[in-house]
Design a protein around this motif. Structure first.
Motif, PDB file in Angstrom:
ATOM      1  N   ALA A  71       0.780  -1.214  -0.075  1.00 45.66           N
ATOM      2  CA  ALA A  71       0.116  -0.020   0.103  1.00 45.66           C
ATOM      3  C   ALA A  71       0.799   1.108   0.136  1.00 45.66           C
ATOM      4  CB  ALA A  71      -0.969   0.012   1.127  1.00 45.66           C
ATOM      5  N   ALA A  72       1.886   0.989   0.861  1.00 43.81           N
ATOM      6  CA  ALA A  72       2.834   2.598   0.973  1.00 43.81           C
ATOM      7  C   ALA A  72       3.409   2.615  -0.449  1.00 43.81           C
ATOM      8  CB  ALA A  72       3.747   2.284   2.027  1.00 43.81           C
ATOM      9  N   TYR A  73       3.953   1.486  -1.120  1.00 50.13           N
ATOM     10  CA  TYR A  73       4.575   1.414  -2.215  1.00 50.13           C
ATOM     11  C   TYR A  73       3.626   1.890  -3.348  1.00 50.13           C
ATOM     12  CZ  TYR A  73       7.272   0.394  -6.642  1.00 50.13           C
ATOM     13  OH  TYR A  73       8.082   0.561  -7.800  1.00 50.13           O
ATOM     14  N   GLN A  74       2.394   1.732  -3.428  1.00 49.80           N
ATOM     15  CA  GLN A  74       1.477   2.257  -4.254  1.00 49.80           C
ATOM     16  C   GLN A  74       1.005   3.564  -4.239  1.00 49.80           C
ATOM     17  OE1 GLN A  74      -2.066  -0.771  -4.292  1.00 49.80           O
ATOM     18  NE2 GLN A  74      -3.465   0.772  -4.359  1.00 49.80           N
ATOM     19  N   ALA A  79       9.653   6.768  -3.364  1.00 45.46           N
ATOM     20  CA  ALA A  79       9.787   7.547  -2.095  1.00 45.46           C
ATOM     21  C   ALA A  79       9.828   6.731  -0.707  1.00 45.46           C
ATOM     22  CB  ALA A  79       8.846   8.665  -1.949  1.00 45.46           C
ATOM     23  N   TYR A  80       8.874   5.694  -0.874  1.00 43.66           N
ATOM     24  CA  TYR A  80       8.714   4.722   0.176  1.00 43.66           C
ATOM     25  C   TYR A  80       9.906   3.908   0.477  1.00 43.66           C
ATOM     26  CZ  TYR A  80       7.670   0.345   2.550  1.00 43.66           C
ATOM     27  OH  TYR A  80       8.050  -0.673   3.311  1.00 43.66           O
ATOM     28  N   LEU A  81      10.670   3.792  -0.601  1.00 41.27           N
ATOM     29  CA  LEU A  81      12.057   2.746  -0.609  1.00 41.27           C
ATOM     30  C   LEU A  81      13.071   3.581  -0.218  1.00 41.27           C
ATOM     31  CD1 LEU A  81      11.327   0.771  -3.810  1.00 41.27           C
ATOM     32  CD2 LEU A  81      10.568   0.250  -1.568  1.00 41.27           C
ATOM     33  N   ALA A  82      13.049   4.719   0.113  1.00 35.85           N
ATOM     34  CA  ALA A  82      14.013   5.614   0.700  1.00 35.85           C
ATOM     35  C   ALA A  82      14.600   4.992   1.974  1.00 35.85           C
ATOM     36  CB  ALA A  82      13.708   6.961   0.655  1.00 35.85           C
ATOM     37  N   SER A  98      -6.244  -0.132   5.378  1.00 36.86           N
ATOM     38  CA  SER A  98      -7.224   0.886   4.430  1.00 36.86           C
ATOM     39  C   SER A  98      -6.155   2.020   4.116  1.00 36.86           C
ATOM     40  CB  SER A  98      -8.109   1.464   5.140  1.00 36.86           C
ATOM     41  OG  SER A  98      -7.928   2.225   6.204  1.00 36.86           O
ATOM     42  N   LEU A  99      -6.316   2.427   2.746  1.00 40.40           N
ATOM     43  CA  LEU A  99      -5.230   3.362   2.262  1.00 40.40           C
ATOM     44  C   LEU A  99      -5.227   4.631   3.010  1.00 40.40           C
ATOM     45  CD1 LEU A  99      -5.813   2.812  -1.837  1.00 40.40           C
ATOM     46  CD2 LEU A  99      -3.911   1.944  -0.348  1.00 40.40           C
ATOM     47  N   ASP A 100      -6.290   5.016   3.564  1.00 37.93           N
ATOM     48  CA  ASP A 100      -6.297   6.310   4.365  1.00 37.93           C
ATOM     49  C   ASP A 100      -5.518   6.057   5.713  1.00 37.93           C
ATOM     50  OD1 ASP A 100      -8.270   5.004   5.445  1.00 37.93           O
ATOM     51  OD2 ASP A 100      -9.670   6.769   5.365  1.00 37.93           O
ATOM     52  N   ASN A 101      -5.310   4.970   6.100  1.00 39.99           N
ATOM     53  CA  ASN A 101      -4.620   4.679   7.365  1.00 39.99           C
ATOM     54  C   ASN A 101      -3.089   4.333   7.169  1.00 39.99           C
ATOM     55  OD1 ASN A 101      -4.705   4.202  10.137  1.00 39.99           O
ATOM     56  ND2 ASN A 101      -4.499   1.703   9.828  1.00 39.99           N
ATOM     57  N   ILE A 102      -2.640   4.358   6.032  1.00 40.60           N
ATOM     58  CA  ILE A 102      -1.238   3.953   5.674  1.00 40.60           C
ATOM     59  C   ILE A 102      -0.446   5.207   5.122  1.00 40.60           C
ATOM     60  CG2 ILE A 102       0.420   2.545   4.268  1.00 40.60           C
ATOM     61  CD1 ILE A 102      -1.155   0.810   6.318  1.00 40.60           C
ATOM     62  N   VAL A 103       0.488   5.473   5.783  1.00 42.26           N
ATOM     63  CA  VAL A 103       1.465   6.644   5.357  1.00 42.26           C
ATOM     64  C   VAL A 103       2.903   6.231   5.526  1.00 42.26           C
ATOM     65  CG1 VAL A 103      -0.400   8.625   6.200  1.00 42.26           C
ATOM     66  CG2 VAL A 103       1.345   7.733   7.728  1.00 42.26           C
ATOM     67  N   ILE A 104       3.770   7.085   4.865  1.00 40.63           N
ATOM     68  CA  ILE A 104       5.000   6.694   5.583  1.00 40.63           C
ATOM     69  C   ILE A 104       5.701   7.897   6.126  1.00 40.63           C
ATOM     70  CG2 ILE A 104       5.404   5.516   3.109  1.00 40.63           C
ATOM     71  CD1 ILE A 104       7.002   8.134   2.032  1.00 40.63           C
ATOM     72  N   GLY A 105       6.619   7.377   6.765  1.00 39.03           N
ATOM     73  CA  GLY A 105       7.555   8.175   7.831  1.00 39.03           C
ATOM     74  C   GLY A 105       8.730   7.527   8.405  1.00 39.03           C
ATOM     75  N   SER A 106       9.095   8.065   9.498  1.00 37.62           N
ATOM     76  CA  SER A 106      10.295   7.529  10.192  1.00 37.62           C
ATOM     77  C   SER A 106       9.956   6.622  10.990  1.00 37.62           C
ATOM     78  CB  SER A 106      11.049   8.936  10.774  1.00 37.62           C
ATOM     79  OG  SER A 106      10.321   9.348  11.983  1.00 37.62           O
ATOM     80  N   ILE A 107      11.048   5.856  11.398  1.00 38.58           N
ATOM     81  CA  ILE A 107      10.815   4.837  12.381  1.00 38.58           C
ATOM     82  C   ILE A 107      10.473   5.436  13.893  1.00 38.58           C
ATOM     83  CG2 ILE A 107      12.059   3.110  14.102  1.00 38.58           C
ATOM     84  CD1 ILE A 107      14.000   2.689  11.703  1.00 38.58           C
ATOM     85  N   SER A 108      10.974   6.573  14.170  1.00 45.32           N
ATOM     86  CA  SER A 108      10.403   7.322  15.377  1.00 45.32           C
ATOM     87  C   SER A 108       8.821   7.677  15.240  1.00 45.32           C
ATOM     88  CB  SER A 108      11.102   8.639  15.640  1.00 45.32           C
ATOM     89  OG  SER A 108      10.713   9.342  16.644  1.00 45.32           O
ATOM     90  N   GLU A 109       8.416   8.117  14.111  1.00 51.51           N
ATOM     91  CA  GLU A 109       7.174   8.486  13.835  1.00 51.51           C
ATOM     92  C   GLU A 109       6.241   7.238  13.974  1.00 51.51           C
ATOM     93  OE1 GLU A 109       7.341  12.382  10.914  1.00 51.51           O
ATOM     94  OE2 GLU A 109       7.649  10.437  10.068  1.00 51.51           O
ATOM     95  N   ASN A 110       6.698   6.138  13.533  1.00 50.42           N
ATOM     96  CA  ASN A 110       5.872   4.755  13.428  1.00 50.42           C
ATOM     97  C   ASN A 110       5.778   4.251  14.996  1.00 50.42           C
ATOM     98  OD1 ASN A 110       4.800   2.658  12.305  1.00 50.42           O
ATOM     99  ND2 ASN A 110       6.677   1.638  12.436  1.00 50.42           N
ATOM    100  N   SER A 111       6.683   4.530  15.510  1.00 50.67           N
ATOM    101  CA  SER A 111       6.773   4.088  17.145  1.00 50.67           C
ATOM    102  C   SER A 111       5.583   4.891  17.970  1.00 50.67           C
ATOM    103  CB  SER A 111       7.911   4.045  18.029  1.00 50.67           C
ATOM    104  OG  SER A 111       8.571   5.184  17.968  1.00 50.67           O
TER     105      SER A 111
END
Length: 144
Positions: A71-74, A79-82, A98-111
């Motif tokens: 979903a992130a790659y889609q 940019a997701y693969l950086a 769901s696509l509106d729930n998936i975003v990319i970010g840093s590991i810190s943001e993810n935690s």
């Protein structure tokens, strides 16, 4: 750095025509909704995935593709693969792709997407693994 087989699997799934729908389900290139699985031990890897066949160095292997990563790659492409970028679940639910729930970010943001009470429980568990003293012993030492 991301695992090269994982990147290959994500790109191959996308190039073959697998798509994550708005609700988080996955359609195959023929329009069939794919069955998604996850490891029974949810604490190890709770993410939904499906398998595709890859040909690597003349070998045909079955490799899992995590739905949230596809979903992130889609959504974000290369940019997701950086380096340093991860696929985040905004609500902290690893089954909500769901696509509106998936975003990319840093590991810190993810935690920080994990609810605070779960983060505290994880930190307490991690801290207790190599503890030298129990809570009672620490209290006694402080009292003395």
């Amino acid at each position: 750095m991301k695992d090269s087989k994982q990147i290959t699997a994500i790109k191959e799934a996308y190039n073959k025509g697998y798509r994550v729908q708005a609700d988080g389900s996955v359609l195959s290139p023929t329009g069939i909704v794919r069955k998604l699985t996850y490891q029974k031990n949810e604490n190890r890897n709770p993410y939904l995935k499906f398998n595709i066949k890859l040909s690597i160095a003349g070998w045909s292997i079955t490799y899992p593709v995590s739905v949230h990563k596809l979903a992130a790659y889609q959504k974000y492409g290369e940019a997701y693969l950086a380096d340093g970028k991860v696929a985040r679940h905004l609500d902290g639910d690893p089954h909500n792709n769901s696509l509106d729930n998936i975003v990319i970010g840093s590991i810190s943001e993810n935690s920080l997407d994990i609810p605070e009470h779960k983060r505290k429980a994880l930190a307490k568990k991690a801290g207790s693994i190599n503890r030298r003293f129990t809570d009672e012993e620490v209290a006694a030492i402080r009292k003395d």
